[in-house]
Motif scaffolding. Sequence first.
Motif, PDB file in Angstrom:
ATOM      1  N   TRP A  96       0.859  -1.176   0.000  1.00  0.00           N
ATOM      2  CA  TRP A  96       0.000   0.000   0.000  1.00  0.00           C
ATOM      3  C   TRP A  96       0.896   1.227   0.000  1.00  0.00           C
ATOM      4  CZ3 TRP A  96      -4.479   1.357  -1.490  1.00  0.00           C
ATOM      5  CH2 TRP A  96      -5.050   2.560  -1.077  1.00  0.00           C
ATOM      6  N   LYS A  97       0.799   1.999  -1.063  1.00  0.00           N
ATOM      7  CA  LYS A  97       1.578   3.223  -1.253  1.00  0.00           C
ATOM      8  C   LYS A  97       3.079   2.960  -1.084  1.00  0.00           C
ATOM      9  CE  LYS A  97      -2.316   6.098  -0.224  1.00  0.00           C
ATOM     10  NZ  LYS A  97      -2.936   7.195   0.463  1.00  0.00           N
ATOM     11  N   ARG A 125     -18.245  -0.553  -3.487  1.00  0.00           N
ATOM     12  CA  ARG A 125     -17.427   0.666  -3.531  1.00  0.00           C
ATOM     13  C   ARG A 125     -18.111   1.827  -2.808  1.00  0.00           C
ATOM     14  NH1 ARG A 125     -16.253  -0.842  -8.652  1.00  0.00           N
ATOM     15  NH2 ARG A 125     -17.752   0.572  -9.551  1.00  0.00           N
ATOM     16  N   HIS A 128     -18.145   0.622   1.295  1.00  0.00           N
ATOM     17  CA  HIS A 128     -16.943   0.078   1.927  1.00  0.00           C
ATOM     18  C   HIS A 128     -16.036   1.209   2.423  1.00  0.00           C
ATOM     19  CE1 HIS A 128     -13.540  -2.552   2.623  1.00  0.00           C
ATOM     20  NE2 HIS A 128     -14.314  -3.596   2.333  1.00  0.00           N
ATOM     21  N   PRO A 129     -15.441   1.060   3.609  1.00  0.00           N
ATOM     22  CA  PRO A 129     -14.587   2.131   4.138  1.00  0.00           C
ATOM     23  C   PRO A 129     -13.195   2.214   3.496  1.00  0.00           C
ATOM     24  CG  PRO A 129     -14.662   0.307   5.684  1.00  0.00           C
ATOM     25  CD  PRO A 129     -15.639  -0.017   4.579  1.00  0.00           C
ATOM     26  N   PHE A 130     -12.741   1.153   2.837  1.00  0.00           N
ATOM     27  CA  PHE A 130     -11.413   1.200   2.223  1.00  0.00           C
ATOM     28  C   PHE A 130     -11.429   2.107   0.996  1.00  0.00           C
ATOM     29  CE2 PHE A 130     -10.023  -3.361   3.633  1.00  0.00           C
ATOM     30  CZ  PHE A 130      -9.890  -2.921   4.939  1.00  0.00           C
ATOM     31  N   GLU A 131     -10.322   2.797   0.772  1.00  0.00           N
ATOM     32  CA  GLU A 131     -10.179   3.645  -0.403  1.00  0.00           C
ATOM     33  C   GLU A 131     -10.318   2.818  -1.683  1.00  0.00           C
ATOM     34  OE1 GLU A 131      -6.703   6.423  -2.410  1.00  0.00           O
ATOM     35  OE2 GLU A 131      -6.692   6.120  -0.242  1.00  0.00           O
ATOM     36  N   ILE A 132      -9.687   1.653  -1.682  1.00  0.00           N
ATOM     37  CA  ILE A 132      -9.802   0.711  -2.809  1.00  0.00           C
ATOM     38  C   ILE A 132     -10.177  -0.650  -2.234  1.00  0.00           C
ATOM     39  CG2 ILE A 132      -8.632  -0.376  -4.760  1.00  0.00           C
ATOM     40  CD1 ILE A 132      -6.654   1.974  -4.737  1.00  0.00           C
ATOM     41  N   PRO A 133     -11.472  -0.950  -2.143  1.00  0.00           N
ATOM     42  CA  PRO A 133     -11.855  -2.251  -1.580  1.00  0.00           C
ATOM     43  C   PRO A 133     -11.449  -3.398  -2.508  1.00  0.00           C
ATOM     44  CG  PRO A 133     -13.799  -1.032  -2.296  1.00  0.00           C
ATOM     45  CD  PRO A 133     -12.622  -0.138  -2.501  1.00  0.00           C
TER      46      PRO A 133
END
Length: 158
Positions: A96-97, A125, A128-133
Amino acid sequence: MDRLGSRCPLPGYSRPSVLICFLILATSFLMYPMLRTLSLQLHSAITGSYISGTHSIVFVNCPNEQIARDIARGILDKKLAASVNILPKTSSLFFWKGEIEEATEVLLLIKTKTSKVLMLSGFIRLVHPFEIPEVFSLPMDQGDVHYLKWLEEGMEED
């Protein structure tokens, strides 16, 4: 042949049969996927056999069990799937990053029609709380006919 060409209403076309053949071929090519699907569904209905790939399993990781339950209920409320399994506490390692991250997540196994995967992905999408689920699917190759029928019934609109 000259008589046929002289009656052609389109300027510059001396052979309307070429244009007609082209239109028939183009229409057939564009209609093939739909016609194939319909013929497979008809065959399946008549013979009681399963069409491979009609259903899919969608995998989604969630940060915790409460979010997983909320997403699962939303999916079922919207009839985007017939069944969702919640598998607790999976360990995840991922980039991640540019950094290697480690997390404990909860895995959703979602059983749905392949035709609903795109709508299901869009819904996930949104909620979901993730930026990229993480959302991906695998088509079901085979399965118990009674179970697959139950899946179909679970996603029928009221």
